[in-house]
Scaffold this active site. Structure first.
Site, short mmCIF file in Angstrom:
data_model
loop_
_atom_site.label_atom_id
_atom_site.label_comp_id
_atom_site.label_asym_id
_atom_site.label_seq_id
_atom_site.Cartn_x
_atom_site.Cartn_y
_atom_site.Cartn_z
N GLY A 10 0.84 -1.20 0.00
CA GLY A 10 0.00 0.00 0.00
C GLY A 10 0.87 1.25 0.00
O GLY A 10 1.94 1.26 0.61
N ARG A 72 -1.36 -6.51 -3.93
CA ARG A 72 -2.12 -7.72 -4.23
C ARG A 72 -1.28 -8.88 -4.77
O ARG A 72 -1.75 -9.99 -4.84
CB ARG A 72 -3.21 -7.40 -5.26
CG ARG A 72 -4.27 -6.43 -4.76
CD ARG A 72 -5.19 -7.09 -3.76
NE ARG A 72 -6.09 -6.13 -3.15
CZ ARG A 72 -5.94 -5.60 -1.94
NH1 ARG A 72 -4.91 -5.93 -1.21
NH2 ARG A 72 -6.81 -4.76 -1.44
N ASP A 113 5.88 -4.79 5.46
CA ASP A 113 6.36 -6.08 5.99
C ASP A 113 6.23 -7.21 4.96
O ASP A 113 7.15 -8.01 4.79
CB ASP A 113 5.65 -6.44 7.30
CG ASP A 113 4.14 -6.50 7.16
OD1 ASP A 113 3.58 -5.77 6.32
OD2 ASP A 113 3.51 -7.28 7.88
N THR A 136 5.34 2.23 5.73
CA THR A 136 3.93 1.96 5.98
C THR A 136 3.41 2.97 6.99
O THR A 136 4.11 3.31 7.95
CB THR A 136 3.62 0.55 6.52
OG1 THR A 136 2.26 0.52 6.95
CG2 THR A 136 4.48 0.13 7.69
N ASP A 138 1.33 2.20 8.99
CA ASP A 138 0.97 1.40 10.19
C ASP A 138 2.08 1.35 11.24
O ASP A 138 1.82 1.00 12.39
CB ASP A 138 0.63 -0.04 9.78
CG ASP A 138 -0.50 -0.12 8.77
OD1 ASP A 138 -1.24 0.87 8.63
OD2 ASP A 138 -0.64 -1.16 8.11
N ASP A 140 4.32 -0.85 11.68
CA ASP A 140 4.30 -2.17 12.33
C ASP A 140 5.40 -3.11 11.83
O ASP A 140 5.29 -4.32 12.00
CB ASP A 140 2.91 -2.82 12.12
CG ASP A 140 2.59 -3.04 10.66
OD1 ASP A 140 3.35 -2.56 9.79
OD2 ASP A 140 1.57 -3.69 10.36
N GLY A 181 -4.23 1.03 10.40
CA GLY A 181 -3.16 0.44 11.20
C GLY A 181 -3.17 -1.08 11.21
O GLY A 181 -2.33 -1.70 11.84
N ARG A 182 -4.17 -1.66 10.54
CA ARG A 182 -4.37 -3.11 10.56
C ARG A 182 -4.37 -3.63 12.00
O ARG A 182 -5.15 -3.13 12.80
CB ARG A 182 -3.35 -3.84 9.68
CG ARG A 182 -3.54 -3.56 8.21
CD ARG A 182 -2.98 -4.65 7.33
NE ARG A 182 -3.80 -5.83 7.38
CZ ARG A 182 -4.88 -6.04 6.61
NH1 ARG A 182 -5.26 -5.14 5.72
NH2 ARG A 182 -5.57 -7.14 6.74
O1 F6P Z 1 -1.08 -1.31 5.48
C1 F6P Z 1 -1.50 -0.02 5.17
C2 F6P Z 1 -3.00 0.05 5.14
O2 F6P Z 1 -3.37 1.38 4.83
C3 F6P Z 1 -3.70 -0.44 6.40
O3 F6P Z 1 -3.64 0.49 7.43
C4 F6P Z 1 -5.09 -0.70 5.85
O4 F6P Z 1 -5.79 -1.67 6.60
C5 F6P Z 1 -4.79 -1.26 4.48
O5 F6P Z 1 -3.52 -0.77 4.10
C6 F6P Z 1 -5.79 -0.85 3.44
O6 F6P Z 1 -5.46 -1.48 2.25
P1 F6P Z 1 -6.18 -1.18 0.86
O7 F6P Z 1 -5.52 0.04 0.28
O8 F6P Z 1 -5.92 -2.40 0.05
O9 F6P Z 1 -7.63 -0.94 1.15
#
Ligand code: F6P
Length: 358
Positions: A10, A72, A113, A136, A138, A140, A181-182
């Site tokens: 992301g 993906r 990660d 990220t 997040d 994390d 933040g997952r």
């Molecule tokens: O890992 C970064 C993040 O923005 C998370 O905080 C969030 O859950 C996820 O990616 C969202 O992913 P997508 O852009 O696929 O909806």
């Protein structure tokens, strides 16, 4: 040297600032840089651009990534549709062929990660020399105290809390801000403290509706007829379920988290007469310019990545450890870095009376 660069996972503020720093550092040492489009996909499909002074000019402040990205694809389980059938193949051999055909000496992989783990697997399978740069919102990633993009995302979440503050106060309401933040609560914890939240809910600390109501009621008794709650998207319901918008069926099912704030509104309103509203901040946290901190940090990380290449230190990830920009082996990036419920920042928050809904 011929250096390849790609961005995977992301996006987040600061990716372009790292691409720029890598390119400028390498070019000023007489080296050549190529940027692959859409993460490892570009390396598999041989799609790349030449990176030079012109192509990185003006990108320091731009959000997103000029190279494109995807969260993906897994190059070791690469999805293709052949004769209407989904098949999954290991593309590490193709990656090595394309890397060698372009005469690359090394690859800088900027990602989260998942991307770091893939980079390590590719390095182990093919011998390609890789340097990772951890990104990220997040925050994390194991091995680094800080990922770039996090500080900018915290600023955006803090601004959202500031805005909710005034409307909460005017309407005597409880406002719940849901942040990304997952499974980690870093954004909620930092933005919650920065934005003066009354309650911070993170996946690492269990809460009860009673705990939340006690804090709100105590505030009402002190004459504060409004409260601000910040909740991380990975917080589960009282039954221990994650709330998600969708699951993307693929090789590994990808859960799109989102909606715990709406669940909390219902739970609080069912248990009390308190009026609540939810705001889901979503991808606003990932878009737009990096803040000044991230611009400086990304520049340091990008320059450090090239320094590691010149030192011959490969299969390493640039990292911030105890305030030093250093590196750690890519192989240690396993699992995710969670908030320590007994750590210093949670303690500080508790000392000043912020509730975690316990
Ligand atoms: O890992 C970064 C993040 O923005 C998370 O905080 C969030 O859950 C996820 O990616 C969202 O992913 P997508 O852009 O696929 O909806």
């Amino acid at each position: 040297m011929r250096i390849g660069v790609l961005t995977g996972g992301g996006d987040c503020p600061g990716l372009n600032a790292v691409i720029r720093a890598v390119t400028r550092t390498a070019i000023s040492n007489g080296d050549t840089v190529f940027g692959f489009n859409d993460g490892f996909k570009g390396l598999i499909e041989n799609r790349y651009i030449s990176l030079n002074h012109d192509s990185v000019s003006g990108i320091l402040i731009r959000g997103g990534t000029i190279l494109g990205t995807t969260n993906r694809d897994n190059p070791m389980r690469y999805e293709q549709i052949i004769n209407g059938q989904k098949i999954y193949s290991d593309m590490s051999g193709i990656i090595k062929e394309n890397y060698q055909a372009l005469g690359l000496d090394t690859l800088v992989v900027i990602g989260g990660d998942g991307t770091m783990r893939m980079a390590n697997e590719i390095a182990e399978k093919t011998g390609i020399k890789i340097v990772g740069v951890p990104k990220t919102i997040d925050n994390d990633i194991v091995g680094t105290d800080l990922t770039f993009g996090f500080s900018s995302a915290v600023d955006i979440a803090t601004d959202a809390l500031d805005r909710l503050h005034s409307t909460a106060e005017s309407h005597h309401r409880v406002m719940i801000l849901e942040v990304m933040g997952r499974d980690a609560g870093w954004i909620a914890l930092h933005a919650g403290i920065a934005g003066g939240a009354d309650i911070i809910l993170i996946p690492e600390i269990s809460y009860t509706i009673e705990g939340i109501l006690n804090t709100i009621t105590n505030r009402i008794e002190r004459g504060k007829h409004f409260s601000l709650i910040i909740v991380a998207e990975g917080v589960k319901t009282l039954e221990g379920e994650s709330i998600y918008k969708d699951i993307i069926k693929s090789d590994i099912d990808l859960v799109k988290l989102g909606g715990i704030s709406n669940w909390l509104v219902r739970a609080i309103e069912n248990a009390s007469s308190i009026e609540c509203r939810a705001t889901i901040l979503g991808h606003l946290q990932r878009g737009g310019s990096p803040n000044s901190f991230d611009r400086v940090y990304c520049t340091q990380l990008g320059a450090k990545a090239v320094e590691l290449i010149y030192q011959g230190k490969f299969q390493e990830m640039v990292a911030l450890v105890n305030n030093n920009i250093t590196s750690v082996p890519l192989s240690i990036v396993k699992g995710i870095k969670l908030v320590d419920p007994k750590g210093p920042l949670v303690s500080t928050a508790k000392q000043i009376g912020i509730s975690f809904g316990e």
